[in-house]
Scaffold this active site. Structure first.
Site, PDB file in Angstrom:
ATOM      1  N   GLU A  44       8.426  78.882  45.985  1.00 39.86           N
ATOM      2  CA  GLU A  44       9.516  78.482  45.112  1.00 39.86           C
ATOM      3  C   GLU A  44       8.982  78.859  43.643  1.00 39.86           C
ATOM      4  O   GLU A  44       7.968  79.221  43.228  1.00 39.86           O
ATOM      5  CB  GLU A  44       9.635  77.085  45.089  1.00 39.86           C
ATOM      6  CG  GLU A  44      10.307  76.564  43.968  1.00 39.86           C
ATOM      7  CD  GLU A  44      10.519  74.998  43.860  1.00 39.86           C
ATOM      8  OE1 GLU A  44      11.569  74.136  43.695  1.00 39.86           O
ATOM      9  OE2 GLU A  44       9.292  74.375  44.432  1.00 39.86           O
TER      10      GLU A  44
ATOM     11  N   LYS B  34      18.383  75.090  46.675  1.00 40.05           N
ATOM     12  CA  LYS B  34      17.881  73.686  47.034  1.00 40.05           C
ATOM     13  C   LYS B  34      18.737  72.779  47.018  1.00 40.05           C
ATOM     14  O   LYS B  34      19.479  72.593  45.763  1.00 40.05           O
ATOM     15  CB  LYS B  34      16.689  73.761  46.299  1.00 40.05           C
ATOM     16  CG  LYS B  34      15.776  72.625  46.274  1.00 40.05           C
ATOM     17  CD  LYS B  34      14.696  72.672  44.903  1.00 40.05           C
ATOM     18  CE  LYS B  34      13.630  71.155  45.335  1.00 40.05           C
ATOM     19  NZ  LYS B  34      12.782  71.395  44.090  1.00 40.05           N
TER      20      LYS B  34
ATOM     21  N   CYS C  15      10.535  72.928  48.619  1.00 41.84           N
ATOM     22  CA  CYS C  15       9.772  71.844  47.961  1.00 41.84           C
ATOM     23  C   CYS C  15      10.104  70.558  48.207  1.00 41.84           C
ATOM     24  O   CYS C  15       9.714  70.099  49.266  1.00 41.84           O
ATOM     25  CB  CYS C  15       9.565  72.028  46.440  1.00 41.84           C
ATOM     26  SG  CYS C  15       8.240  71.172  45.604  1.00 41.84           S
TER      27      CYS C  15
END
Length: 269
Positions: free
Chosen positions: A40, A111, A147
């Site tokens: 990321e 995300k 994440c």
């Protein structure tokens, strides 16, 4: 299928970060990998402005990543920032995007779960994505996550139900007491939850290079790892930058799903 995880430490310099992508992608190809996964925020590290560098997935930065993948004949997964929706009021935002590109492969994932935790508010500057994304490469199906997504099992299950035998997690994990252990635990848990490989690629720990932290921004702890569908850690790096290789065997996923049919036994409530 042989894959590589490139645990790099990015900074503010977008061009410099792109040079690191090219360097590590070449090393991955030289090592026999068909796919190389970057963390990321590969485009620019957190703790820096993002709005001024956000661009579409057909913009200059992504196009250069695409040309590197084409030149080397390798699939590249890398974190970038794309423009968010125009705000009705207040600050404009970006999307935290994973770009996937390579021979016969083109996909992107925004995300879904934004990191509003541990004193950091990602939602102040980032718009959330809307759903899961999978793609096919090397005869296998891969799911994507970023994440904080790793704390939410349903996304990984959705990817598995779409055929994923491996879940890719690209991260810039926040440091702090117990955070490395949580990262390790969550990667193993998501593998067992879904009987998939988990390919957990994080930013390296800046402290290993003598780089001071930037406030509360999550800038990485390292410990990228490949976890088997039985939850065993097959390969893992420490905090420093590095390149990790692993072979993915779909037969192991099939074995896990025969012995541990959690997807088949799952019930909705």
């Amino acid at each position: 299928m042989k894959i590589a995880l490139a645990q790099i430490i990015t900074g503010r310099d977008v061009a410099g970060n792109l040079s690191a992508v090219e360097e590590y992608a070449r090393h991955a190809k030289d090592g026999g990998a068909e796919m190389v996964i970057f963390p990321e925020a590969t485009m620019r590290a957190f703790g820096n402005s993002l709005l001024d560098i956000a661009e579409p997935v057909d913009g200059p930065w992504a196009s250069r990543v695409r040309s590197i993948a084409r030149e080397l004949g390798i699939v590249i997964v890398a974190g970038m920032f794309t423009p968010g929706s125009a705000p009705s009021e207040g600050q404009a935002k970006v999307r935290n995007t994973l770009l996937v590109t390579g021979p016969g492969v083109e996909a992107s994932y925004d995300k879904v779960h934004l990191f509003d935790a541990f004193g950091f508010l990602e939602s102040d500057t980032v718009d959330a994505g809307t759903g899961p994304v999978t793609f096919d490469a090397g005869g296998l199906t891969f799911g994507l996550a970023t994440c904080y997504d790793i704390r939410f099992p349903a996304l990984f299950t959705a990817n598995a139900e779409r055929g994923a035998v491996a879940n890719i997690v690209c991260a810039s994990w926040g440091s702090g007491p117990g955070k490395v252990e949580q990262w390790q635990l969550l990667a193993r848990a998501r593998a067992v939850d879904t009987t998939t490989y988990v390919l957990a690629c994080g930013q390296g720990d800046p402290a290993t290079q003598g780089i001071e932290p930037r406030g509360a921004a999550p800038t990485g702890v390292g410990h990228s790892a490949v976890v088997s569908p039985f939850g065993a850690v097959l390969e893992e790096l420490d905090g420093a930058p590095g390149l990790l290789f692993a072979d993915l065997d779909p037969a192991l996923v099939k074995e896990a799903r025969t012995k541990l049919p959690v997807l088949a036994n799952r019930r909705e409530f």
